[in-house]
Design an enzyme around this catalytic site. Structure first.
Site, PDB file in Angstrom:
ATOM      1  N   GLY A  91      36.938  -0.372  21.943  1.00 20.51           N
ATOM      2  CA  GLY A  91      38.009   0.391  21.293  1.00 20.51           C
ATOM      3  C   GLY A  91      37.895   0.433  19.777  1.00 20.51           C
ATOM      4  CG  ASP A  93      42.762  -1.636  16.739  1.00 19.69           C
ATOM      5  OD1 ASP A  93      42.565  -0.497  16.264  1.00 19.69           O
ATOM      6  OD2 ASP A  93      43.901  -2.083  16.977  1.00 19.69           O
ATOM      7  CB  THR A 129      52.892  -2.436  20.149  1.00 21.10           C
ATOM      8  OG1 THR A 129      53.276  -1.096  19.821  1.00 21.10           O
ATOM      9  CG2 THR A 129      53.646  -2.826  21.400  1.00 21.10           C
ATOM     10  CD  GLU A 157      55.778   3.111  21.014  1.00 18.87           C
ATOM     11  OE1 GLU A 157      56.468   3.465  21.965  1.00 18.87           O
ATOM     12  OE2 GLU A 157      55.688   3.776  19.959  1.00 18.87           O
ATOM     13  CE1 TYR A 201      50.530  -0.238  24.947  1.00 15.45           C
ATOM     14  CE2 TYR A 201      52.426   0.079  23.515  1.00 15.45           C
ATOM     15  CZ  TYR A 201      51.128  -0.339  23.699  1.00 15.45           C
ATOM     16  OH  TYR A 201      50.423  -0.869  22.646  1.00 15.45           O
ATOM     17  CE  LYS A 225      49.774  -4.033  24.070  1.00 17.46           C
ATOM     18  NZ  LYS A 225      48.675  -4.894  23.600  1.00 17.46           N
ATOM     19  CG  HIS A 227      46.428   0.395  14.084  1.00 12.03           C
ATOM     20  ND1 HIS A 227      47.562   0.014  14.758  1.00 12.03           N
ATOM     21  CD2 HIS A 227      45.395  -0.109  14.774  1.00 12.03           C
ATOM     22  CE1 HIS A 227      47.227  -0.687  15.819  1.00 12.03           C
ATOM     23  NE2 HIS A 227      45.909  -0.772  15.861  1.00 12.03           N
TER      24      HIS A 227
END
Ligand code: GDR
Length: 341
Positions: free
Chosen positions: A12, A14, A123, A125, A147, A151, A177
């Protein structure tokens, strides 16, 4: 002795930036890679001097084996089902990877390497507040998607393992990001790539969903530096990593058009405040349009996000370098360069 680091989600955005950062600091870098029938998703890590191990966050045996065998100094959990919209369609899988996967990792560390320093990707979120304000680490969490819920459960598990078992676990509450390595189905990359294709006459239209959502958008390369800094602290803790600026998806679209020298005209239905489409022109010639399709909206979206990163600045000495317009410039330049090649 070289320090060893283990990164999940190695293919990914990151992890690829973090791997580069760690290699530049002379770490021995290892990555967890899921078996896949396609090899093309490795393009950001191709050529990096890292060791890849097949495994999966949902397969506790693969983690036990690796974490027991190689006593990693630092473990960065960047693997996840990271698409908020898709989590409504795959809620169970989302929890298997984002929550049970984290539990598997924490258990492996507790049993086989309780000295490892662990980074968990939490996150913004988890901060779906009804009011629009800049939030810090003291804020209560509110979630609007499977999601975010998965998390948040993982975030709480990390705290439990920190307090109950003394594991050195830090959670980075990262706001959005982006970068030129961002996946195509996230809104920033979707806008950049499709506008450039439109400018080049390759497509005539593309669709978006909720363009009034506001996000705090930073540059992924800046943010991985904060991850590393968190694990260099004696005391594990949680940090908000953000830019403290908030912009709507519509502003992102507008700024991209501006930088690409395209003009926009929004078309509304009578008495409606949300536009139906946006006509895109290049030097007064219509080249296509963006369709705002309500079917692309999530069942429940986070409307506003803005993060106060002052704790990270105070304790880690971290600050974002790249801001909104510069981020768009970087993404556009990379995409144009790719087209030239
Ligand atoms: P987000 O990123 O959900 O904030 O999560 P995303 O880019 O998917 O959406 C941002 C906002 O744009 C709206 N939107 C669209 N989104 C997508 N993907 N596609 C569209 O066509 C579209 N049109 C409008 C969305 O509704 C939303 O409001 C990202 C991920 O990286 C998470 O893993 C991470 O945890 C958070 O950022 C911080």
């Amino acid at each position: 002795m070289k320090k060893t680091a283990f990164l999940t989600g190695i293919t990914g955005q990151d992890a690829s930036y973090l791997a580069e950062l760690l290699l530049s600091k002379d770490y021995d870098v290892h990555g967890l890679i899921r078996r896949s029938s396609s090899m093309c998703n490795r393009k950001w890590i191709d050529g990096l001097d890292i060791t890849l191990h097949y495994g999966d966050l949902t397969d506790s045996h693969s983690l036990d084996y690796l974490i027991g065998d190689i006593q990693f100094d630092e473990i960065y959990n960047l693997g996840s089902m990271s698409h908020v919209g898709i989590s409504f369609e795959l809620p169970v899988y989302t929890f298997q990877v984002n929550t049970i996967g984290v539990l598997n990792l924490l258990e492996s560390c507790r049993k086989f390497n309780n000295q490892a320093r662990i980074y968990q990707a939490s996150t913004s979120e988890m901060l779906a507040l009804p009011i629009h304000k800049s939030v810090n680490e003291e804020e209560s969490f509110i979630v609007h998607s499977p999601y975010a819920c998965s998390k948040l459960a993982a975030h709480e598990l990390c705290k439990i393992y920190r307090e109950a078992y003394g594991l050195h676990v830090s959670c980075g509450i990262l706001f959005n990001h982006e970068s030129e390595r961002r996946g195509d189905n996230f809104v920033t990359q979707k806008i950049v790539k499709n506008l450039i294709r439109m400018k080049r006459g390759l497509i005539q239209s593309f669709e978006l969903g909720n363009i009034d959502a506001k996000r705090d958008w930073g540059y992924a390369k800046d943010y991985v530096e904060a991850m590393w800094l968190m694990l260099q602290q004696e005391k594990p803790d949680d940090y908000i990593i953000a830019t403290n600026e908030s912009h709507s998806v519509r502003e992102f679209l507008q700024e991209c058009c501006y930088q690409l020298e395209l003009t926009t005209k929004y078309i509304y239905e009578i008495d409606k405040t949300e536009p139906l489409t946006c006509i895109i022109s290049d030097k007064n010639k219509i080249i296509g349009h963006v369709i705002f399709n309500p079917n692309n909206k999530r069942p429940w979206d986070v409307q506003y996000l803005k993060g106060d990163y002052s704790k990270a600045k105070r304790i880690l000495g971290w600050e974002p370098i790249v801001r909104f317009k510069e981020l768009i410039r970087i993404m556009i330049e990379a995409e144009l360069e790719m087209h030239e090649k």
